[in-house]
Each structure stands twice: as C-alpha cells, then as structure tokens.
Design a protein around this motif. Structure first.
Motif, PDB file in Angstrom:
ATOM      1  N   LEU A 351       3.660  -5.202  -6.641  1.00 16.39           N
ATOM      2  CA  LEU A 351       3.027  -3.914  -6.945  1.00 16.39           C
ATOM      3  C   LEU A 351       3.274  -2.886  -5.840  1.00 16.39           C
ATOM      4  O   LEU A 351       3.795  -1.800  -6.113  1.00 16.39           O
ATOM      5  N   PRO A 352       2.939  -3.181  -4.567  1.00 11.52           N
ATOM      6  CA  PRO A 352       3.257  -2.191  -3.513  1.00 11.52           C
ATOM      7  C   PRO A 352       4.755  -1.979  -3.357  1.00 11.52           C
ATOM      8  O   PRO A 352       5.187  -0.877  -2.999  1.00 11.52           O
ATOM      9  N   PHE A 353       5.557  -3.008  -3.644  1.00  4.08           N
ATOM     10  CA  PHE A 353       7.004  -2.850  -3.549  1.00  4.08           C
ATOM     11  C   PHE A 353       7.504  -1.812  -4.556  1.00  4.08           C
ATOM     12  O   PHE A 353       8.298  -0.925  -4.212  1.00  4.08           O
ATOM     13  N   LEU A 354       7.031  -1.892  -5.786  1.00  2.44           N
ATOM     14  CA  LEU A 354       7.456  -0.936  -6.819  1.00  2.44           C
ATOM     15  C   LEU A 354       6.984   0.476  -6.498  1.00  2.44           C
ATOM     16  O   LEU A 354       7.709   1.454  -6.688  1.00  2.44           O
ATOM     17  N   ILE A 355       5.732   0.580  -6.006  1.00  5.56           N
ATOM     18  CA  ILE A 355       5.200   1.902  -5.671  1.00  5.56           C
ATOM     19  C   ILE A 355       6.021   2.531  -4.545  1.00  5.56           C
ATOM     20  O   ILE A 355       6.416   3.713  -4.627  1.00  5.56           O
TER      21      ILE A 355
END
Length: 373
Positions: A351-355
């Motif tokens: 999730l933080p990687f995609l954001i």
C-alpha cells in the motif's frame, strides 16, 4: 521483526543510486553567454544554483521506494504473541522397563518439575507413574503422529529410546522443535570381528533372494551381499529369480509379495513402514540407490545386511543395536513455516509502495513539464 529472505536487505544499499543520479543532474553546466544575461543580477543567479525543494522530495521518495522493494522481497514478519511464550520440555519415552530403570533419575526429576511427559503409544498416553508401563510394539511408528499432535515449534524435545536396529526401518522423523536423543544401549553390540567365527562354528549357508524391478537397485544389493560374503568368508546362496521349491532365509525386493512365509525375513525398499504386519517384514522408506539411500551412499549397506543376518540366525538373544549417529540420521529438525505471516505483512507494505510510486510519477512528470515549459 524477522525476515524469511534476509539476503534481499542488501538491496537497501541501492538508495545510493537515486542520490548519485540526482547529484549528476545537479552538477554545474557549461555557461552559455546570451544577450539578456547582463540584465540578471547576482542574487537571482544564486537562487537558481541551489537545489529546489520538489527535487529533494523526489529524491527522498525514490530512496523510500528502493527501501520498500527490498523489504517486500525480504518478506518480513512479526513475532506473534504465541512465539513469546516460554518454552516447555516435552519428554517422549519408549515404554521399556530397562530404559525407564536406566533413566529413572531424569524422568522422576522431570515429573517433579511438572514437565510434559508422554509414552510413545498410539494414544499418546500421558506419563503419570513410572511403574505401570503400557505394552506396545513398533513404538517408532507412532513417533511422528505424537510429534504432530503434542509438540509445537517452541517446545524442546527429549526422546528416550532404545538403540534398537528397528528404528532404522521406519521413515524419517520430522520435528520443528529442537531435540535431544537419550539412548539406552540394551546390550553389547555384536562385534563384526567375531562374525567369521560365529558363521564357521554354525556352518551356515543362508539362502537369499534378491529380486528388484529396478535393475540398478538389483545390482547394488547383489554387490553388497557379495562384498559381505568376501570380507567375512561367509558362503551365501543368492538367487535373482524366485524358486518355488526353496524356502529363502532372506527376500529383498521393492514390492511386497502376495504370500508371506513366516520362516523368511523380508526387506522391502521404497515403502513406508506398515504398522500391523508381521515382525519378519522390514520396510525401508528409500530405494537402495546411491542417490536416495544413506546406507548405500556411506557404504554401510553390507554391514547393515550382515546385522540383519545375525539377528535372523539368532546367534544370541540380544537385539541388534544401531549407533547414535545412525539413529540421529533418522531425525531432522525443520524451521517453522512463516510464509503465511510474511505474506500477510508484505501485503501491507504494498500500500505505501503504490502510494509513493504514484506520487513519484506525478512529481517526475511535473518536473519534466516545467523543464520544457
């Protein structure tokens, strides 16, 4: 926090790449004089020589992306609450009167401490007293079942076993818990230097059938018997094709015959132990080939066949013994699988990687648009 693939953490060193690229693009360019440059004052020129805020932010985001990729590939997982529990010692005891008598002090001490103690029986009977022993045969065939049902990876195992040769017949015992082997040597092991004299005194000539579907296994076992015969000057009659008119002392094969002769000793390779069959049938979990059998790989097959032959001919009433190293080779500790915990934790890192990836692309496109404006 722990990692299933800690080697990928070296990828974090890759954060140096965006820093170097950033510094490369920020190096001083060749000055190109143009007519309007004289109208620029020194203050404005100095402002444009420094690093811009959105470029520093872009650099930090790219560094974080590389760190997150390394963490995702390393598959981190958190120690759960159950893993923080104190270890307990689990004692698995073979119900043998001589063994219990030999280790009575250790077993009574464990009972006083309230440690978990289990007889090696089909029903995993808890040990309440050392005087009333259950009567069980083929105890090694129940070991894996008891370990699966009663032992966790956070326990510490102690096996109390007699070093009987029969334990080598069964499949390998797998445990996730660290273990110790406490072996009781019931009697003095038959010494092979005495073997030639024992055969000479009894003038034996055993009948042996070696009948395998696999030609390589056939050759391996046949060669092992010949090696045993040459070393100890024992006359063996070995057939490779079954003779209905003969009663064989030993029948070695990779398939179980339909009719079992109680006077013959059977060694069936490539089969797991079958509980409840006759005592004269020995199952080997692996085929007797160099790549699959430790007996063949270590050159112990002739010796092992000789021990079976001694036991079959009843030179004495002692049971054939296995060495500590042989028995230890039947036990293997494996690491507890953490893949499910690691997969669950990795999903949250995506999730933080995609954001950050979306923000990085937006800042990069904005930077390029400003450069061409």
């Amino acid at each position: 926090m722990e990692f299933l693939q800690p080697g990928w953490l070296w990828g974090i060193m890759g954060v140096a790449l965006p820093v170097l690229i950033h510094l490369w693009h920020q190096k001083k360019a060749q000055p190109l004089p143009w007519a309007a440059s004289r109208w620029l004052n020194e203050k404005v020129a100095l402002q444009h020589r420094g690093l811009r805020l959105h470029q520093i932010l872009l650099l930090l985001i790219r560094c974080l992306l590389i760190i997150l990729i390394s963490l995702i590939l390393a598959k981190p997982f958190l120690q759960s609450a159950r893993n923080q529990q104190a270890k307990q010692i689990v004692h698995l005891v073979e119900p043998d009167a001589d063994l219990v008598s030999n280790f009575r002090f250790e077993l009574e001490n464990a009972m006083r401490k309230g440690e978990k103690m289990i007889w090696i029986t089909p029903d995993s009977k808890k040990i309440e007293t050392l005087t009333d022993l259950p009567s069980v045969q083929n105890t090694q065939s129940y070991l894996q079942q008891i370990i699966n049902e009663e032992v966790t990876s956070q326990d510490s195992l102690r096996f109390y076993l007699t070093n009987d040769q029969s334990i080598l017949m069964g499949p390998q015992i797998i445990t996730q818990a660290p273990f110790e082997l406490w072996l009781f040597d019931r009697n003095k092991k038959v010494r092979f230097p005495e073997l030639r004299e024992m055969f000479a005194d009894r003038k034996l000539s055993p009948e042996i059938l070696v009948n395998y579907k696999n030609s390589r296994e056939q050759q391996t076992v046949f060669a092992a018997w010949n090696a045993f015969s040459e070393v100890f000057s024992v006359q063996l009659k070995i057939d490779t094709v079954s003779n209905a008119n003969k009663t064989y002392d030993f029948i070695l094969s990779d398939s179980l015959p339909s009719a079992i002769n109680s006077k013959s000793e059977y060694v069936i390779s490539g089969w797991n132990a079958r509980v409840g069959l006759q005592q004269n049938i020995h199952f080997l979990p692996d085929s007797l080939l160099f790549e699959t059998s430790d007996l063949v790989k270590t050159g112990r097959l002739p010796e092992w066949l000789g021990e079976l032959l001694i036991s079959h001919e009843h030179f004495d009433k002692r049971t054939m013994q296995a060495s500590t190293q042989q028995i230890r080779s039947r036990f293997r500790q494996v690491a507890e699988s953490r893949s499910e915990e690691a997969d669950a934790f990795t999903k949250w890192l995506f999730l933080p990687f995609l954001i950050l990836l979306i923000v990085e692309r937006w800042l990069a496109l904005r930077k390029n648009a400003a450069a061409y404006a």
